[in-house]
Scaffold this active site. Sequence first.
Site, PDB file in Angstrom:
ATOM      1  CG  ASP A 185     -29.880  -9.148  -2.070  1.00  0.00           C
ATOM      2  OD1 ASP A 185     -30.556  -8.458  -2.849  1.00  0.00           O
ATOM      3  OD2 ASP A 185     -30.240  -9.442  -0.919  1.00  0.00           O
TER       4      ASP A 185
ATOM      5  CG  ASP B  85      -1.963  -1.023   1.187  1.00  0.00           C
ATOM      6  OD1 ASP B  85      -2.032  -1.705   0.150  1.00  0.00           O
ATOM      7  OD2 ASP B  85      -2.703  -1.165   2.176  1.00  0.00           O
TER       8      ASP B  85
ATOM      9  CE  LYS C 281     -35.965 -13.533  -4.975  1.00  0.00           C
ATOM     10  NZ  LYS C 281     -35.493 -12.184  -4.872  1.00  0.00           N
TER      11      LYS C 281
ATOM     12  CE  LYS D 189     -27.304 -14.204 -16.565  1.00  0.00           C
ATOM     13  NZ  LYS D 189     -26.173 -13.287 -16.403  1.00  0.00           N
TER      14      LYS D 189
ATOM     15  CB  SER E 291     -36.401  -7.838 -13.631  1.00  0.00           C
ATOM     16  OG  SER E 291     -37.733  -8.003 -14.000  1.00  0.00           O
ATOM     17  CG  LEU E 292     -32.962 -12.377 -14.426  1.00  0.00           C
ATOM     18  CD1 LEU E 292     -31.878 -12.948 -13.534  1.00  0.00           C
ATOM     19  CD2 LEU E 292     -32.803 -12.902 -15.843  1.00  0.00           C
TER      20      LEU E 292
ATOM     21  CD  GLU F 151     -24.047 -15.472 -14.938  1.00  0.00           C
ATOM     22  OE1 GLU F 151     -24.439 -14.424 -14.405  1.00  0.00           O
ATOM     23  OE2 GLU F 151     -23.856 -15.601 -16.155  1.00  0.00           O
TER      24      GLU F 151
ATOM     25  CD  GLU G 282     -27.333  -6.750  -8.790  1.00  0.00           C
ATOM     26  OE1 GLU G 282     -27.479  -6.736 -10.036  1.00  0.00           O
ATOM     27  OE2 GLU G 282     -28.275  -6.759  -7.996  1.00  0.00           O
TER      28      GLU G 282
ATOM     29  CG  PHE H  76      -1.317   1.977  -4.869  1.00  0.00           C
ATOM     30  CD1 PHE H  76      -1.504   1.292  -6.054  1.00  0.00           C
ATOM     31  CD2 PHE H  76      -2.211   2.988  -4.543  1.00  0.00           C
ATOM     32  CE1 PHE H  76      -2.557   1.597  -6.907  1.00  0.00           C
ATOM     33  CE2 PHE H  76      -3.269   3.307  -5.380  1.00  0.00           C
ATOM     34  CZ  PHE H  76      -3.435   2.598  -6.566  1.00  0.00           C
ATOM     35  CG  ASP H  77      -1.011   5.080  -0.260  1.00  0.00           C
ATOM     36  OD1 ASP H  77      -1.859   4.852  -1.141  1.00  0.00           O
ATOM     37  OD2 ASP H  77      -1.155   4.777   0.933  1.00  0.00           O
TER      38      ASP H  77
ATOM     39  NE  ARG I 191     -34.594  -3.201 -12.644  1.00  0.00           N
ATOM     40  CZ  ARG I 191     -35.636  -3.614 -13.356  1.00  0.00           C
ATOM     41  NH1 ARG I 191     -35.468  -4.007 -14.578  1.00  0.00           N
ATOM     42  NH2 ARG I 191     -36.821  -3.665 -12.854  1.00  0.00           N
TER      43      ARG I 191
ATOM     44  CB  CYS J  46     -28.909   7.187  30.314  1.00  0.00           C
ATOM     45  SG  CYS J  46     -29.576   5.590  29.894  1.00  0.00           S
TER      46      CYS J  46
ATOM     47  CE1 TYR K  39     -26.355  -8.668 -14.299  1.00  0.00           C
ATOM     48  CE2 TYR K  39     -25.352  -8.881 -12.146  1.00  0.00           C
ATOM     49  CZ  TYR K  39     -26.318  -8.335 -12.965  1.00  0.00           C
ATOM     50  OH  TYR K  39     -27.235  -7.460 -12.459  1.00  0.00           O
TER      51      TYR K  39
ATOM     52  CB  CYS L 144     -34.651   4.979  30.311  1.00  0.00           C
ATOM     53  SG  CYS L 144     -33.037   4.247  30.015  1.00  0.00           S
TER      54      CYS L 144
HETATM   55  S1  IVH Z   1     -28.757 -11.154 -15.702  1.00  0.00           S
HETATM   56  C1  IVH Z   1     -31.600  -9.670 -19.077  1.00  0.00           C
HETATM   57  N1  IVH Z   1     -27.232 -12.124 -13.825  1.00  0.00           N
HETATM   58  O1  IVH Z   1     -31.221  -9.733 -10.649  1.00  0.00           O
HETATM   59  C2  IVH Z   1     -31.052 -10.264 -17.836  1.00  0.00           C
HETATM   60  N2  IVH Z   1     -28.902 -10.564 -13.176  1.00  0.00           N
HETATM   61  O2  IVH Z   1     -34.409  -9.709 -11.562  1.00  0.00           O
HETATM   62  C3  IVH Z   1     -30.106  -9.413 -17.139  1.00  0.00           C
HETATM   63  N3  IVH Z   1     -28.880 -10.011 -10.784  1.00  0.00           N
HETATM   64  O3  IVH Z   1     -32.045  -6.812 -12.368  1.00  0.00           O
HETATM   65  C4  IVH Z   1     -29.822  -9.788 -15.745  1.00  0.00           C
HETATM   66  N4  IVH Z   1     -27.188 -11.303 -10.243  1.00  0.00           N
HETATM   67  O4  IVH Z   1     -30.004  -6.752 -10.843  1.00  0.00           O
HETATM   68  C5  IVH Z   1     -28.253 -11.317 -14.103  1.00  0.00           C
HETATM   69  N5  IVH Z   1     -25.762 -13.056 -12.292  1.00  0.00           N
HETATM   70  C6  IVH Z   1     -26.770 -12.244 -12.564  1.00  0.00           C
HETATM   71  C7  IVH Z   1     -27.402 -11.459 -11.560  1.00  0.00           C
HETATM   72  C8  IVH Z   1     -28.480 -10.639 -11.914  1.00  0.00           C
HETATM   73  C9  IVH Z   1     -28.076 -10.431  -9.792  1.00  0.00           C
HETATM   74  C10 IVH Z   1     -29.998  -9.060 -10.588  1.00  0.00           C
HETATM   75  C11 IVH Z   1     -30.080  -7.949 -11.580  1.00  0.00           C
HETATM   76  C12 IVH Z   1     -31.422  -8.045 -12.203  1.00  0.00           C
HETATM   77  C13 IVH Z   1     -32.169  -8.907 -11.238  1.00  0.00           C
HETATM   78  C14 IVH Z   1     -33.136  -9.764 -11.999  1.00  0.00           C
END
Ligand code: IVH
Length: 681
Positions: A117, A34, A311, A287, A83-84, A113, A172, A37-38, A136, A429, A224, A405
């Site tokens: 979260d 470090d 999930k 996927k 979204s998925l 994958e 993410e 680097f600094d 998003r 307190c 991703y 209290c």
């Molecule tokens: S793929 C068109 N891959 O989950 C598909 N999403 O409801 C693009 N997420 O909005 C998303 N990990 O924020 C993908 N390995 C992953 C992910 C991922 C988390 C989130 C992402 C997305 C939500 C899907």
Amino acid sequence: MTKAEAKIRIDKLCDELQEHNYRYYVLAQPSVSDFEFDQKLKELEQLEAAYPEFVRPDSPTRRVGGEPTKDFPSVKHKYPMLSLSNSYSLDEIREFDARVRKAVGQSAEYVCELKYDGLAISLTYTYGLLTQAVTRGDGVQGDDVTNNVKTIRSIPLRLRGDYPPELEIRGEIVMPRAEFERLNSEREEIGDNPFANPRNAAAGSLKMQDPKEVAKRKLDAYLYYIPNPPENVKTHYDALKKAKSWGLKVSDNIAICRNMAQITEYINDWNKGRRHLPYDIDGIVIKVNDLALQQQLGYTAKNPRWAIAYKFKAERVETLLESIDYQVGRTGAITPVANLKPVLLAGTTVKRASLHNADIIAQLDVRIGDTVYVEKGGEIIPKIVSVNLDKRPAGAQPVKFIGHCPECNTPLIRKEGEAAHYCPNEDSCPPQIKGKLEHFISRKAMNIDSLGEGKIEILYDHGLVKNVADLYDLTYTMILGLEKVIPAGEGKKEKRISFREKTAENIIKGIEQSKQVPFPRVLYALGIRYVGETVAKKLAAHFKAIDRLMAASFEELIQVDEIGDKIAESVILFFQKPVHREMVERLRTHGVQMELTETQPSEPQLLQGKSFVVSGVFEHHSRDEIKKLIERFGGKNVSSISSKTDYVLAGANMGPAKKAKAEKLDIPIISEEEFEKMIKG
Ligand code: IVH
């Protein structure tokens, strides 16, 4: 050094630092210390200050270069951010696989994958340079948070290798759990509400106005998905491999799965293994690997047909709510805690669960004697999610939140708009006093580390310290021989902490040394609500001495850059109390620093009372230098133009919106030369 040599050196330092950064944050294989680097970063900063014309947009010094933003511009996504579709059982995954096979007329290969979260982000690289980062939002348009995203070290500012001229990549942003816990305890220390989970903390961080503050939150990112990969890339897996070769951070925890058995194994492994990851995941994503098949499958209005999320189920058990305790935190906030009949959940015995506040108790309608459902989701802390009403004993009464209290019997208060009840007796307190003492000695405050680890408690329990000024009355003989025995329990042996000669000596020495701690840190150490480290620095720089701060009116306080009503009110309330004024006097008498010590002769305050908005790039100074000059000459920096702004100091490339606003409000726009004349008097 000639100009040409400077350019070569700047380029070399940029490249080297980028490489180190990549190894450290993307590969997790640091290649230099470090310190080294600094040193290099400092050298680069100095050279860039002397030769601003050679500053590269991807320079590591530009990570925290952006200006504070009030409103993030809304940007339309080039490809919508879908979204998925979610699933919660293996049967649903089987159905998904059947749908895919039917649609494409063959069996498909999948990439599995982790489902991070966090918060989705779309990055754009133009000719290899990070040019835009957008959240998003509603999927069609999101917020431009580029300056904040640039502070995330694992996101490269420049790509490497054979990247395409224009690349959009999605991923993410996550906050590692350790950072989440650090941040929350820091927030609790200064009386701010903690974040509920790392996802909220990441989202809150990305929406902060000042990139400097975002940089302090150690966010991370995993990429991703490439919505429009280069022609020669045929599979999703290869797209991710390519992304990795361009220096982007892609998880190593991805797998190609060819059948349900392999998918099931991946799911089960990570359902168990997720506890060992440094960040939260809430499921896995499956996927279709082949991009041509993906295209063939297409999209519904909301989701791709070629992917699905599985999930994780939160583990849930039933147990008895035996009683409720009320804990008093350092800031006086009261937390109700449920005492449960011990029960095994996700590998650990759970005996207690937080009930958060009176609203949550009312919402759940939990009653003593109820059988409750306790869940452990992605988060580590278990929570009560609902009541099994079939098992409610006859006559169980709604919980009546305590009115006094539990530690000092003071009537509790509940401020409008706040969920928590507070004990207002902040100066007598016990847990609040101990909390204040612990904050005072902490590393970023007075840094008296010889007093850590329960030693403060011993001093308090023996009646030797009741407020922070008492620490400076302690002597070696007063504390020698004090001790505390922590009884054995739950597999832990009895522990004895005692102040022998060396310990006592170190404590007195540590307290003595703290008298050298500079004023801004002393101000932070006082533990005024909402006065964290940054605010303390701002107040100290503005008022220079505690006497001036104590005498400041509400109006004077809110004049200070970034000090709003809430902080100003809190400062006034703090110094209104005679006990606090007396404490300050005692600390001052003991030699604790109560004013800034001038390291350089102060400049004539030629800009006194004038406020400036600085925008664009300058020839003779960096933007930071200009801002410092403004402050040194008594002026004030503000982040956005309003009718109260006195001058807009404009360099090259000043944003057109700012210019238009200044013109509309008739605010003089001055150049660097004009500014230099101003400070030369
Ligand atoms: S793929 C068109 N891959 O989950 C598909 N999403 O409801 C693009 N997420 O909005 C998303 N990990 O924020 C993908 N390995 C992953 C992910 C991922 C988390 C989130 C992402 C997305 C939500 C899907």
